[in-house]
Every structure is written in structure tokens, then in C-alpha cells.
Design a protein around this motif. Structure first.
Motif, PDB file in Angstrom:
ATOM      1  N   MET A  20       0.836  -1.206   0.000  1.00 16.03           N
ATOM      2  CA  MET A  20       0.000   0.000   0.000  1.00 16.03           C
ATOM      3  C   MET A  20       0.868   1.251   0.000  1.00 16.03           C
ATOM      4  O   MET A  20       0.551   2.244  -0.664  1.00 16.03           O
ATOM      5  N   LYS A  21       1.979   1.198   0.732  1.00 20.80           N
ATOM      6  CA  LYS A  21       2.893   2.341   0.755  1.00 20.80           C
ATOM      7  C   LYS A  21       3.476   2.587  -0.632  1.00 20.80           C
ATOM      8  O   LYS A  21       3.566   3.738  -1.092  1.00 20.80           O
ATOM      9  N   ALA A  22       3.845   1.503  -1.322  1.00 28.24           N
ATOM     10  CA  ALA A  22       4.386   1.646  -2.678  1.00 28.24           C
ATOM     11  C   ALA A  22       3.320   2.164  -3.635  1.00 28.24           C
ATOM     12  O   ALA A  22       3.598   2.992  -4.516  1.00 28.24           O
ATOM     13  N   LEU A  23       2.086   1.693  -3.465  1.00 32.60           N
ATOM     14  CA  LEU A  23       0.992   2.166  -4.323  1.00 32.60           C
ATOM     15  C   LEU A  23       0.754   3.662  -4.160  1.00 32.60           C
ATOM     16  O   LEU A  23       0.336   4.342  -5.106  1.00 32.60           O
ATOM     17  N   SER A  24       0.992   4.167  -2.968  1.00 28.93           N
ATOM     18  CA  SER A  24       0.683   5.578  -2.692  1.00 28.93           C
ATOM     19  C   SER A  24       1.492   6.542  -3.554  1.00 28.93           C
ATOM     20  O   SER A  24       1.143   7.713  -3.684  1.00 28.93           O
ATOM     21  N   SER A  25       2.573   6.051  -4.156  1.00 22.05           N
ATOM     22  CA  SER A  25       3.374   6.903  -5.038  1.00 22.05           C
ATOM     23  C   SER A  25       3.024   6.711  -6.513  1.00 22.05           C
ATOM     24  O   SER A  25       3.691   7.279  -7.388  1.00 22.05           O
ATOM     25  N   SER A  26       1.977   5.921  -6.784  1.00 23.28           N
ATOM     26  CA  SER A  26       1.557   5.718  -8.179  1.00 23.28           C
ATOM     27  C   SER A  26       0.902   6.984  -8.712  1.00 23.28           C
ATOM     28  O   SER A  26      -0.156   7.395  -8.217  1.00 23.28           O
ATOM     29  N   PRO A  27       1.475   7.610  -9.718  1.00 25.00           N
ATOM     30  CA  PRO A  27       0.975   8.925 -10.157  1.00 25.00           C
ATOM     31  C   PRO A  27      -0.345   8.869 -10.915  1.00 25.00           C
ATOM     32  O   PRO A  27      -1.008   9.898 -11.045  1.00 25.00           O
ATOM     33  N   HIS A  28      -0.747   7.685 -11.410  1.00 22.69           N
ATOM     34  CA  HIS A  28      -1.940   7.608 -12.256  1.00 22.69           C
ATOM     35  C   HIS A  28      -3.110   6.882 -11.594  1.00 22.69           C
ATOM     36  O   HIS A  28      -4.227   6.944 -12.116  1.00 22.69           O
ATOM     37  N   VAL A  77      -3.804  -6.301   4.666  1.00 23.86           N
ATOM     38  CA  VAL A  77      -3.933  -4.843   4.628  1.00 23.86           C
ATOM     39  C   VAL A  77      -4.708  -4.386   5.857  1.00 23.86           C
ATOM     40  O   VAL A  77      -5.795  -4.901   6.141  1.00 23.86           O
ATOM     41  N   ASN A  78      -4.164  -3.421   6.594  1.00 19.40           N
ATOM     42  CA  ASN A  78      -4.857  -2.935   7.792  1.00 19.40           C
ATOM     43  C   ASN A  78      -4.871  -1.409   7.816  1.00 19.40           C
ATOM     44  O   ASN A  78      -4.717  -0.760   6.776  1.00 19.40           O
ATOM     45  N   ASP A  79      -5.049  -0.840   8.986  1.00 18.87           N
ATOM     46  CA  ASP A  79      -5.194   0.620   9.113  1.00 18.87           C
ATOM     47  C   ASP A  79      -3.951   1.380   8.665  1.00 18.87           C
ATOM     48  O   ASP A  79      -4.045   2.510   8.169  1.00 18.87           O
ATOM     49  N   VAL A  80      -2.791   0.772   8.833  1.00 20.45           N
ATOM     50  CA  VAL A  80      -1.556   1.416   8.373  1.00 20.45           C
ATOM     51  C   VAL A  80      -1.605   1.621   6.859  1.00 20.45           C
ATOM     52  O   VAL A  80      -1.209   2.675   6.341  1.00 20.45           O
ATOM     53  N   GLY A  81      -2.122   0.629   6.158  1.00 14.39           N
ATOM     54  CA  GLY A  81      -2.269   0.744   4.713  1.00 14.39           C
ATOM     55  C   GLY A  81      -3.192   1.880   4.322  1.00 14.39           C
ATOM     56  O   GLY A  81      -2.961   2.568   3.319  1.00 14.39           O
ATOM     57  N   THR A 136     -10.177  -1.131  10.236  1.00 12.05           N
ATOM     58  CA  THR A 136     -11.128  -0.759  11.290  1.00 12.05           C
ATOM     59  C   THR A 136     -11.579   0.692  11.097  1.00 12.05           C
ATOM     60  O   THR A 136     -11.178   1.380  10.143  1.00 12.05           O
ATOM     61  N   ASP A 137     -12.382   1.154  12.034  1.00 10.78           N
ATOM     62  CA  ASP A 137     -12.835   2.548  12.004  1.00 10.78           C
ATOM     63  C   ASP A 137     -11.655   3.525  12.026  1.00 10.78           C
ATOM     64  O   ASP A 137     -11.727   4.621  11.459  1.00 10.78           O
ATOM     65  N   VAL A 138     -10.577   3.122  12.670  1.00 12.68           N
ATOM     66  CA  VAL A 138      -9.399   3.991  12.740  1.00 12.68           C
ATOM     67  C   VAL A 138      -8.831   4.240  11.345  1.00 12.68           C
ATOM     68  O   VAL A 138      -8.493   5.379  10.978  1.00 12.68           O
ATOM     69  N   GLY A 139      -8.728   3.189  10.542  1.00 10.71           N
ATOM     70  CA  GLY A 139      -8.217   3.334   9.189  1.00 10.71           C
ATOM     71  C   GLY A 139      -9.145   4.152   8.309  1.00 10.71           C
ATOM     72  O   GLY A 139      -8.690   4.965   7.485  1.00 10.71           O
ATOM     73  N   VAL A 140     -10.452   3.960   8.478  1.00  9.49           N
ATOM     74  CA  VAL A 140     -11.419   4.732   7.693  1.00  9.49           C
ATOM     75  C   VAL A 140     -11.348   6.212   8.067  1.00  9.49           C
ATOM     76  O   VAL A 140     -11.498   7.094   7.208  1.00  9.49           O
ATOM     77  N   ALA A 141     -11.095   6.488   9.326  1.00 10.11           N
ATOM     78  CA  ALA A 141     -10.934   7.891   9.746  1.00 10.11           C
ATOM     79  C   ALA A 141      -9.747   8.542   9.053  1.00 10.11           C
ATOM     80  O   ALA A 141      -9.783   9.731   8.704  1.00 10.11           O
ATOM     81  N   GLU A 142      -8.684   7.768   8.815  1.00  5.81           N
ATOM     82  CA  GLU A 142      -7.526   8.276   8.071  1.00  5.81           C
ATOM     83  C   GLU A 142      -7.942   8.704   6.666  1.00  5.81           C
ATOM     84  O   GLU A 142      -7.486   9.730   6.143  1.00  5.81           O
TER      85      GLU A 142
END
Length: 486
Positions: free
Chosen positions: A386-394, A406-410, A432-438
Motif C-alpha cells: 500500500m505504501k508503494a501504491l501511494s506513489s503511483s501517479p496515475h 492490509v490494515n489501518d496502516v495501509g 477498522t474505524d481507525v483506518g477509515v478515519a484516516e
């Protein structure tokens, strides 16, 4: 209205697209009734169609310029009245002189003699037969011979069609650009090799084998496939399919005979590829495809566990392709925009059951302008991914199904993806709700779908995106995505 010029009334009617509105307008005046009938180019009818010859003649006189007709008897019972039969289809074919596109669904009273009447529809370009239990190869051959302009043919659940003389004829003399065959018991994927020169013109091809009662079982069979076998080094099929842009193969087994797997190395114009549970393929097939298909924009791979060996002393259970396939796609298919990967029957505790690793997957994602990504039961994919995906420009659309690692960190990582506007989470139970809040803090998402994620509440999902769909249950649509029958 009677005083308006006919050209003006026609222009007004052309701007109305809703069938119910057109039907209502035609009741206002005789002028509108006549003009609307002449203008109607497409119609869909079913159990309400009166099949008496006189009524049918009147019906086609009412709409003399029909170009697209769909006759659908799905859900029909004898209480609904008679279906369109051979005689009715004869009346139809003699009156619809402008017909271009015809769909017949669940027409159980039409057989080969009725279908042969379509040979008189010289303008027919597209024919779709859905659940036609009395149609055989003879009726289809009559259409192939008579409808010389036919460019699109769809056959679904037509079990009595077996010999392929019609296919050979269309290959030699026809002009098919689109051929779709699904769930037809008498047709197998080797038959299409007899299409011969017809492959030259074909732009869309889809074949789905009819499955038996036990085909949905996930258990691995006794077959062991050679992971080093290269079908593309054998030049035994002399045909060319360089115009093919859209290819879908589903539920077929390519071993021990080569069959349609050789198509993968021949379609230079291919833009969309869908392989759903095609058994016995290996990296050599994907490498041959990647070398030919530099224009590939969309790939869908639905994979089950199989047994592979290149050495008689060792056998492994895994899905068909490995990272070598991903590297080949990354190197040669630089226009790839949509990736859909589904892995059925693979345990979350055994990542080796999937031939892909996260490293190989990320090489593909980082090499191509991926806009849409769907991962189903991808047990190799975790928050580092997920961290690597976050830099996908498209990347604009991400759908995660049964991604247990995949969890809240993702979620904290993915919100930083520059263009991400649509996120779907299905059966991702570590979010969880914590990840959705992010997700909500970023205020970027246009659309958020959450289904059957047990640790996410409706309250947490509300307001996270402009459009939110939430369900705590496993819907029929989700069950299909998970690979379950409904």
C-alpha cells in the motif's frame, strides 16, 4: 401540434430517448403516432408481443424502419400467451427490411427452419442468440450463408449447436469482427482453430466453456502441468489474428493439446485481455503475449491452484504465472492501465500458493500507468505494498477484496496517492474505524464502498467521501466477486 411542420416534429422526437415518453407522445395525435412510428429505430419486446400473424404484420407496419430489435422471453410461462414461433419470425424477417441488430433470448419455439428465415435479412450485421434450445448447427449455417454482412455473432447457452461447418464457412467467406460463444455444450475451444482466415478480421473474441456440476470445486486435480512447456515455439497453427483487440477466455483447459493458447502470441493489436480460470498456462504464454502486445491496456487474470513441474522429482501447487510474467508485462506493455487479479482457493497462510510476489507485482505497478487496480485474495499484498501504491501517479480506482494483510496502516499510506478518487474495500477484516478515519482526513475520495468489513461501522464510513456505499452483509454481488455461487 397538427400545425407544426413534420420536419420540426421529427426533430423534437429525435431528442426524446425514453421509450415510455415516446409511447405517451404517440397517443397525443395521429400525426405524432405516425411520425414516431416511422422514427423508431430500436425496440425491445417480450411476453406482451401478440404473435398472431395479423397482429405481427400490423406491428411491423407501425414501426417500418426498425434497425435494432430485441425479443426477450426470460421469465416466460404459458400463462403469458404464445411465444414468437417460426411463422412469426418469417413475418418478422419479411417486414424488417432495415434490420441491422437482432437479439433473440429464450425463444424456445424457434428452430432451424425459423432461423433460416433470417437469411432474407440482407442488412443484418449483428445477431445474438441467448438460450435457444432448438437451434442447431444447420440453422446457424443458413444464417452464415444468407447474411453476408454479418459482422457480430453472439451465442449463449445454445447447447444443440455442435458441428462447426458454420464456423468454417464464416472463416472462409464471412466478415465477422466480433465472435462471442458462451456456455454452448457442443463447442470446445479447439473448434475455433478451424476458423482459419476468419481470425484476420476478428476484433473481439470471447469463449467461455460450459461448466459441469463439479467444475466449481476448488480442489486440485491429479493433472501435473509442465511449467517449462512452450506452445509458441511450435508453428503448427497457420493463422493470423493481428486485428484482435479484445480477447476473453474462460474455464478452458489448454493441456495436453495446444488449442487457443497459441492465440496469445499472435494478436499484435490486443488492448484488452481477460483470462478466467484457464488451466495449464505458464510464463511462456504470458511472455509470448507481452512481446506481441505492446498496446495492451487492460488485463484480467482469475487464477486457481494447479500443479506444476519442470522436473519429475519435484511438483508444486500454485497459480499458473510467476513473477517472470509480471516482469515481461512491465518490460513490454507500457500502456497497461487496468489490472484485475483474482486468486481462488489460495490460503492466506501460504503465500507461495500464488505464483506472484509483492516484489514482482510492484515492478509491474511502477512500470505502467495503472489507473484501475483490483486485487482479490492477494495474500502477498500488505501495507508495504500500500505504501508503494501511494506513489503511483496515475492510480484513480483501487478495489481490495479479501486482502487480509492490509490494515489501518495501509489506509494511512493510500490516502496520499495523488489521483486516487475511488476506493472499494470488500471483506478486508483488518481495516477498522481507525483506518477509515484516516481516509476521511484527506478529503480526497469521490467514492467509497465498504462491504462486509466486520470492524468498520456505518458511522465511521459516513462523510468520508462524496459518495459512500456501506453494507455489513455479504451481498450476492460480493459473493460472486469472492468466487462463490449464488
Amino acid at each position: 401540434m397538427e400545425d407544426l411542420p413534420e420536419a420540426l416534429v421529427t426533430e423534437i422526437l429525435n431528442r426524446i430517448t425514453t421509450t415510455s415518453d415516446l409511447n405517451s407522445l404517440s397517443l397525443v395525435s395521429k400525426q405524432l403516432y405516425k411520425i414516431e412510428g416511422n422514427q423508431r429505430g430500436a425496440i425491445r419486446v417480450g411476453s406482451g408481443l401478440c404473435t398472431a400473424t395479423k397482429a405481427l404484420t400490423s406491428f411491423y407496419a407501425r414501426f417500418p424502419n426498425l434497425r435494432k430489435v430485441e425479443i426477450d422471453y426470460s421469465g416466460w410461462t404459458p400463462e403469458h400467451g404464445n411465444q414468437l414461433d417460426n411463422e412469426g419470425l418469417s413475418v418478422f424477417s419479411s417486414h424488417c427490411s432495415s434490420l441491422i441488430d437482432l437479439t433473440l433470448s429464450f425463444c424456445s419455439f424457434i428452430d432451424d427452419s425459423g432461423l433460416a428465415c433470417l437469411a432474407y435479412c440482407k442488412t443484418l450485421v449483428s445477431l445474438r442468440l441467448n438460450s435457444a434450445p432448438k437451434i442447431t448447427s444447420f440453422g446457424l449455417f443458413s444464417v452464415a450463408v444468407g447474411c453476408t454482412n454479418l459482422s457480430a455473432l453472439h451465442l449463449t447457452d445454445c447447447d444443440e449447436i455442435d458441428n462447426v461447418e458454420w464456423l468454417e464457412y464464416l472463416g472462409r467467406n464471412g466478415s465477422l469482427e466480433e465472435l462471442v460463444v458462451k456456455n454452448c455444450k457442443g463447442i470446445n475451444h479447439h473448434d475455433f482453430l478451424k476458423f482459419g482466415p476468419g481470425w484476420m478480421k476478428l476484433q473481439k473474441f470471447e469463449f467461455e466453456r460450459k461448466r459441469g456440476r463439479y467444475d466449481s470445486l476448488i480442489a486440485i486435480g491429479d493433472e501435473v502441468y509442465d511449467s517449462s512447456y512452450d506452445a509458441h515455439s511450435m508453428d503448427i497453427y497457420d493463422f493470423c489474428c493481428e486485428s484482435l483487440m479484445d480477447l476473453r477466455l474462460a474455464h478452458i483447459e489448454t493441456w495436453p493439446e495446444v488449442g487457443l493458447r497459441v492465440v496469445l502470441g499472435k494478436c499484435k493489436a490486443l488492448e484488452k485481455l481477460c483470462l478466467e480460470y484457464v488451466r495449464a498456462l505458464n510464463d511462456n504464454d504470458m511472455i509470448a503475449l507481452s512481446r506481441s502486445c505492446s498496446n495492451l491496456k487492460s488485463i484480467t487474470l482469475w487464477l486457481k491452484l494447479e500443479r506444476f513441474s519442470s522436473d519429475v522429482s519435484y511438483c508444486e501447487s500454485r497459480t499458473s504465472f510467476t513473477d517472470n510474467s509480471l516482469y515481461a508485462l512491465a518490460l513490454n506493455c507500457r500502456k497497461l492501465q487496468m489490472v484485475d487479479l483474482r486468486f481462488t482457493g489460495c490460503s492466506r497462510d501460504w503465500p507461495s500458493e500464488i505464483g506472484f510476489t509483492q516484489q514482482g507485482f510492484l515492478v509491474l505497478i511502477q512500470s505502467c500507468p495503472i489507473r484501475v487496480l483490483v486485487l482479490n485474495n492477494a495474500n502477498f499484498f500488505d501495507d508495504r505494498g500500500m505504501k508503494a501504491l501511494s506513489s503511483s501517479p496515475h492510480l484513480e480506482t483501487l478495489e481490495l477484496i479479501l486482502c487480509h494483510a492490509v490494515n489501518d496502516v495501509g489506509m494511512r499510506f493510500i490516502v496520499h496517492t495523488p489521483c486516487l478518487s475511488s476506493l472499494t474495500l470488500r471483506a478486508c477484516h483488518k481495516v477498522t474505524d481507525v483506518g477509515v478515519a484516516e481516509l476521511g482526513r484527506a478529503h480526497k475520495l469521490e467514492s467509497l464502498v465498504i462491504e462486509h468489513c466486520g470492524r468498520v461501522s456505518l458511522q465511521a464510513a459516513q462523510g468520508v467521501a462524496k459518495s459512500v456505499h456501506y453494507s455489513s452483509k455479504c451481498s450476492d454481488a460480493l459473493k460472486k466477486k469472492l468466487g462463490f455461487s449464488v
